[in-house]
Design an enzyme around this catalytic site. Sequence first.
Site, PDB file in Angstrom:
ATOM      1  N   GLY A  11       0.790  -1.150   0.043  1.00 35.19           N
ATOM      2  CA  GLY A  11       0.082  -0.188  -0.141  1.00 35.19           C
ATOM      3  C   GLY A  11       0.821   1.187   0.095  1.00 35.19           C
ATOM      4  N   GLN A  12       0.199   2.405   0.266  1.00 43.80           N
ATOM      5  CA  GLN A  12       0.811   3.839  -0.046  1.00 43.80           C
ATOM      6  C   GLN A  12       1.968   3.730   1.017  1.00 43.80           C
ATOM      7  OE1 GLN A  12      -1.457   7.332   1.039  1.00 43.80           O
ATOM      8  NE2 GLN A  12      -0.101   8.663  -0.075  1.00 43.80           N
ATOM      9  N   TYR A 142     -14.727   3.623   9.086  1.00 43.99           N
ATOM     10  CA  TYR A 142     -13.450   3.853   9.129  1.00 43.99           C
ATOM     11  C   TYR A 142     -13.078   4.359  10.494  1.00 43.99           C
ATOM     12  CZ  TYR A 142      -8.737   5.440   7.688  1.00 43.99           C
ATOM     13  OH  TYR A 142      -7.291   5.647   7.908  1.00 43.99           O
TER      14      TYR A 142
END
Length: 324
Positions: A11-12, A142
Amino acid sequence: MKTFLVTGAVGQIGSELTIALRKKYGESSVIATDIKMPSDPELRDSGPFEFLDCLDPHHITRVMQIHKTDTIFHLAAILSAVGEIKPNMAWQVNMNGLYNILEAARQYKCSLFVPSSIGAFGRSTPLDNTPQDTIQRPDTMYGVTKVAGELLCDYYFKRFGLDTRGVRFPGLISHKTEPGGGTTDYAVEIFYEALKHRKYTCYLRQDTSLDMMYMPDALNAMINLMEADPANLVHHNAFNVTAMNFTPADLAKEIQKHIPEFEIDYEIDPVRQEIADSWPNYMDDSAARKEWGWNPSYLIETVTADMLDQLSQRLKLPHEQKSR
Ligand code: NAD
Ligand code: AKB
């Protein structure tokens, strides 16, 4: 020799953290894991990779046993915007995945880094100079998983003495791996569009102020917190950390200093705007500064210059399209 395991390593954040850890501690000491294979040759070829789904507790412990893991950076997660489209998956990955990792860390007595987010706050939080310890009643799946995750990590520290540590990251800006479906992604997309098309249509209102940070500062935050003397830590998890705050209009103005013809317009996405409006305008990160020396280096001017420079080289844009 210490061995590190990174979940969500493709991922980032993970794609850059893995390389930074390999440079610091040795290539074979850092086990990158994800449910996606790395496509970046540097990440793929610089050290071990294991396919690892954090929803499979037996597989986690098997990989940890094989590699004799000391420290885990748990980055596998579903971000805010995708989490609103797929709340069930966000709950599964962010909660059950974290629980599996906490249990494995407890079993193998590992140190554990878990990032939280500005998404752990909500509308009833003071949005200016948001305190370290304050009201946290987020409106997104989230956010719910991030608050619960912060509490769960604190619980494992207090109940089992597990060395859990973490920060609340703001929006992260980076040029290597594109973000994975968050509300702050505009602050990365805008640079690609500025270089490719000289124009960007932003999904947030021009006056939406949010905290942001450049990836080199985020990498330092993770590594420095994990190396901090525990005797100096009053908090352990969910340290507020920030480097700058700006609006889409501020960032567009900064880009125009390099690309004068760059234009921005706005087509508001109600879902992401609603999320952004519930997040802090800027956080108070004095606890991180005091307890483990948090001190970021990059501001909007230096981030903009570096992003345009790095991306124009990587995207191999014709010379006349490069930033000046
Ligand atoms: P990302 O979406 O770019 O990467 C997450 C990775 O997790 C992906 O490579 C994905 O394949 C992997 N993954 C998803 N489900 C998995 C599973 N079941 N098992 C194993 N891997 C799985 O996210 P990121 O931006 O790198 O974020 C990493 C962490 O940092 C997350 O906890 C996120 O909430 C937090 N964070 C990120 C930011 C940001 O701006 N990037 C800001 C605040 C907090
Ligand atoms: C997101 O927008 O979801 C992330 C974050 C700030 O947690 N970038």
